[in-house]
Design a protein around this motif. Structure first.
Motif, short mmCIF file in Angstrom:
data_model
loop_
_atom_site.label_atom_id
_atom_site.label_comp_id
_atom_site.label_asym_id
_atom_site.label_seq_id
_atom_site.Cartn_x
_atom_site.Cartn_y
_atom_site.Cartn_z
N PHE A 628 0.85 -1.19 0.00
CA PHE A 628 0.00 0.00 0.00
C PHE A 628 0.88 1.24 0.00
O PHE A 628 1.94 1.27 0.64
CB PHE A 628 -0.91 0.05 1.24
N TYR A 629 0.45 2.23 -0.71
CA TYR A 629 1.11 3.53 -0.69
C TYR A 629 0.57 4.29 0.51
O TYR A 629 -0.64 4.31 0.75
CB TYR A 629 0.79 4.28 -1.99
N VAL A 630 1.46 4.94 1.30
CA VAL A 630 1.05 5.57 2.55
C VAL A 630 1.23 7.08 2.46
O VAL A 630 2.29 7.57 2.05
CB VAL A 630 1.86 5.03 3.75
N VAL A 631 0.16 7.81 2.84
CA VAL A 631 0.18 9.26 2.91
C VAL A 631 -0.13 9.67 4.35
O VAL A 631 -1.11 9.20 4.93
CB VAL A 631 -0.85 9.89 1.95
N ALA A 632 0.71 10.53 4.92
CA ALA A 632 0.50 11.02 6.28
C ALA A 632 -0.22 12.36 6.22
O ALA A 632 0.16 13.25 5.45
CB ALA A 632 1.83 11.14 7.02
N GLU A 633 -1.28 12.51 7.05
CA GLU A 633 -2.04 13.76 7.08
C GLU A 633 -1.68 14.55 8.33
O GLU A 633 -1.31 13.99 9.37
CB GLU A 633 -3.55 13.46 7.10
N GLY A 634 -1.78 15.86 8.23
CA GLY A 634 -1.66 16.73 9.40
C GLY A 634 -0.25 16.89 9.93
O GLY A 634 -0.05 16.99 11.16
N ILE A 635 0.72 16.92 9.06
CA ILE A 635 2.11 17.13 9.50
C ILE A 635 2.28 18.61 9.86
O ILE A 635 2.13 19.48 9.00
CB ILE A 635 3.10 16.72 8.39
N GLU A 636 2.62 18.87 11.11
CA GLU A 636 2.67 20.25 11.56
C GLU A 636 4.02 20.63 12.19
O GLU A 636 4.28 21.81 12.42
CB GLU A 636 1.55 20.50 12.57
N THR A 637 4.84 19.63 12.48
CA THR A 637 6.14 19.95 13.11
C THR A 637 7.26 19.26 12.34
O THR A 637 7.05 18.26 11.63
CB THR A 637 6.17 19.50 14.58
N GLN A 638 8.49 19.79 12.54
CA GLN A 638 9.66 19.21 11.89
C GLN A 638 9.93 17.82 12.44
O GLN A 638 10.36 16.93 11.71
CB GLN A 638 10.87 20.12 12.14
#
Length: 681
Positions: A628-638
């Motif tokens: 599966f290809y994975v996409v992360a949502e809501g990245i807000e910090t380094q």
């Protein structure tokens, strides 16, 4: 019209005519003879003297005597001719008059005979009707019965001898109607008649007959007041039976036998109209949670069985003076009379506890729960329409707040509902007038920092209220059904923009479009979306359809079929908000998914060094193993970004990388490397 003559008058006329004819002839003969006698006498006396004076010559005189005789014969013949002729003419005229009078008398006699026969027929017909007609015919006054026809005697079981010199009202009329009957006949004396009034009779064996009456006051010397009544009645027992059936159909639910909405509203109005100080009652509006699941999975016949079962349970639980009704569909209502709020709450909670159990049919089990809205009179409304409307509002609010609960109506609930109705109207107006725009949030490759794709996100710019967050109008659009029209607009706009990017040289740029669970489970609305996709001249391999894990998917099989049809077009499928629902692994197994999008709740936990970080690592490892290809949502910090990069997460999106932007702000980002310029907004 000629006058009618009696038989005796006709006889006398004929006799007088016979007597008149001889006397007429006799008188005419006397007149003729008298004239002849007078003329003859005058001729004898005067003729000779006249001749002697005129002719002195004796020889001429003698010669003229012969001619005088012939002249006499001529004169008398002419005289008799004219006399007899005139008399014959007179006699002929008189005879015509006599014959005419006779003919008139004959006609009158015939008419009289016909009229007499008609009277005899009418009399026999009337007697036949009275004796044989299946109606009640009473001749009576207020106290005594004068006569009643054979049909009435047969039906009532009483003969005239049984009612003679007795008060027939006390015998035939039910006790509760006797005063009414006396008032009726008092009114008939004033108005002379009364039509179409109902008064039942009691037969000798105690059977009740419903009768529709027409009564008329008649003149008579027998009654001490000079009048009596003729009352004709028709048995309407069968009609009353049909009326009761019609009333039952009109006021009772055919499936459960409970009172329906019309009957329930009538009961509410009766309570409102009671002139009792401190009149107080409460209404509970009940809706079965997830009843649609029974209908959709087992069919409407099984759904009807459940509604019948529930109706029986509610009927057993609610006793007078309270009442229960089925308002329609899976909605029921209970009227609580003179019960306090705490008492009603305890009763409803106990009711929910006893009914909210598993219902089993054909080896299938369904969990039953109820959402209940409650209003009180007169505080929450002063008429049935307002009370039921507010109870319905409270019930739907209870559903939105978690279902299987009791919620009492409050003014704030009405205000919130009014705001929602206003927003629904504004939403429709906004869709029709294109007050919506698409923003695009870039999805970056976490290895290279390049933009690989974008997620199309709808934004509502209201002309008066300004920006309205999707969290406010998307759930409302799904609830109202406006989501279908809105999603069609979103898909068209997104595909149009996709085509524009392809023309500008960004053919590999992917675009992700969200579809609701409602569209995926609706065959008609999905086909409309499918048609829009098929008509779009774009590279389908660059299109991603996102479905939400937490969406209410009632028919998994249909969703699987629809997703497969999209996959067959070359479109990829992404499971959004992965990890927030209860069926994550099942969805991965059942649905033809290419991409999973980690929910931002997991991403936020990265900074906390918690168990979620271990979960994310395992999810990433599992996703790669399952390809599966994975996409992360809501990245807000380094820190979150670095953790995901080292964890081999394919791509990500979030405010650290870029917030959603309109298309004119997106184009510059397509040419930049995030890591190279450290782009952040």
């Amino acid at each position: 019209m000629s006058r009618e003559f009696s038989k005796d008058e006709v006889k006398e006329a004929k006799k007088a005519n016979r007597k008149r004819r001889p006397s007429v002839f006799k008188n005419e003969a006397v007149i003729i003879a008298s004239i002849y006698w007078v003329f003859g006498a005058l001729w004898i006396i005067l003729s000779d003297r006249i001749l002697e004076l005129v002719i002195p010559n004796m020889e001429a005189y003698k010669h003229l005597q012969t001619y005088k005789g012939w002249f006499y014969i001529l004169i008398t013949t002419l005289m008799l001719f004219f006399l007899i002729r005139d008399r014959i003419i007179l006699l002929r005229d008189e005879n015509k008059k006599t014959q005419g009078a006779y003919n008139k008398l004959s006609i009158a006699h015939g008419e009289l005979t016909t009229a007499k026969a008609e009277l005899v027929f009418q009399k026999e017909l009337t007697e036949s009707i009275i004796n044989d007609a299946p109606v009640f015919i009473f001749t009576h006054n207020e106290e005594s019965m004068i006569s009643l026809n054979p049909f009435a005697q047969k039906m009532c079981g009483y003969g005239i001898e049984d009612l003679h010199e007795k008060n027939w009202i006390e015998i035939l009329v039910p006790a509760e109607y006797r005063d009414q009957v006396r008032k009726i006949f008092k009114g008939i004396r004033e108005r002379k008649q009364l039509q179409d009034y109902e008064v039942p009779l009691i037969t000798k064996d105690g059977f009740l007959i419903n009768i529709l009456w027409n009564s008329t006051m008649m003149s008579s010397r027998e009654d001490e007041e000079g009048h009596y009544f003729v009352s004709i009645g028709v048995d309407i027992n069968e009609r009353k039976h049909y009326e009761d059936q019609i009333e039952h159909l009109a006021y009772y639910d055919r499936l459960t036998g409970l009172p329906n909405r019309a009957k329930f509203e009538s009961e509410i109005n009766e309570q409102i109209n009671r002139n009792i100080q401190g009149n107080y009652f409460m209404i509970a509006y009940i809706d079965i949670d997830n009843f649609k699941n029974i209908n959709d999975s087992m069919g409407h016949q099984v759904g009807d069985l459940f509604l019948n079962y529930l109706g029986e349970r509610l009927r057993d639980e609610i006793s007078e003076p309270n009442s229960v009704a089925r308002l329609g569909g899976d909605e029921f209502a209970i009227l609580f009379v003179r019960m306090l709020k705490d008492e009603v709450l305890l009763k409803l909670e106990a009711l929910i506890q006893r009914i909210s159990r598993t219902w089993t049919i054909e080896n299938r089990q369904f969990y039953i729960s109820m959402s209940v809205g409650v209003v009180s009179y007169p505080f929450d409304g002063t008429d049935s329409t307002t009370l039921l409307k507010n109870a319905d509002i409270a019930m739907y609010t209870a559903k939105r707040e978690g279902k299987n609960r009791v919620l009492f109506y409050q003014k704030e609930i009405y205000d919130n509902n009014a705001r929602q109705i206003k927003m629904i109207n504004n939403l429709q107006y906004g869709i029709e007038n294109e007050h919506f725009v698409l923003y695009y949030q870039p999805q970056f490759c976490l290895k290279t920092g390049r933009v690989l794709g974008v997620e199309a996100l709808v934004r509502w710019i209201h002309p008066e209220e300004g920006f309205i967050p999707p969290s406010e109008f998307i759930p409302l659009a799904e609830e109202s059904g406006q989501i279908y029209m809105l999603e069609r607009w979103i898909v068209r706009q997104a595909l149009r923009q996709k085509k524009q990017w392809e023309l500008e040289g960004y053919g590999e740029l992917e675009i992700s479009i969200n579809l609701s669970g409602k569209t995926l489970t609706s065959t008609i609305n999905f086909r409309e979306i499918e048609q829009i996709l098929q008509e779009a001249p774009v590279n389908y391999e660059g299109v991603v359809i996102e479905i939400t894990e937490t969406a209410n998917i009632s028919d998994v099989d249909i969703v699987i079929e629809h997703l497969k049809r999209l996959r067959n077009m070359g479109i990829r499928i992404a499971l959004d908000d992965f990890g927030t629902g209860y069926s994550s692994l099942n969805y991965l197994k059942m649905f033809p998914i290419n991409i999973i999008k980690l929910d931002q709740s997991f991403i936020r936990a990265i900074n906390e060094n918690s168990v979620d970080m271990l979960l994310i690592k395992n999810i990433l490892r599992l996703a790669h193993d399952l390809e599966f290809y994975v996409v992360a949502e809501g990245i807000e910090t380094q820190e979150q970004l670095e953790f995901l990069r080292t964890g081999s997460c394919n791509s990500g999106q979030g405010y650290l990388l870029s917030k959603p932007v309109p298309v004119e702000m997106l184009n510059p980002l397509l040419m930049k490397d995030f890591y190279a310029v450290n782009y952040k907004e």
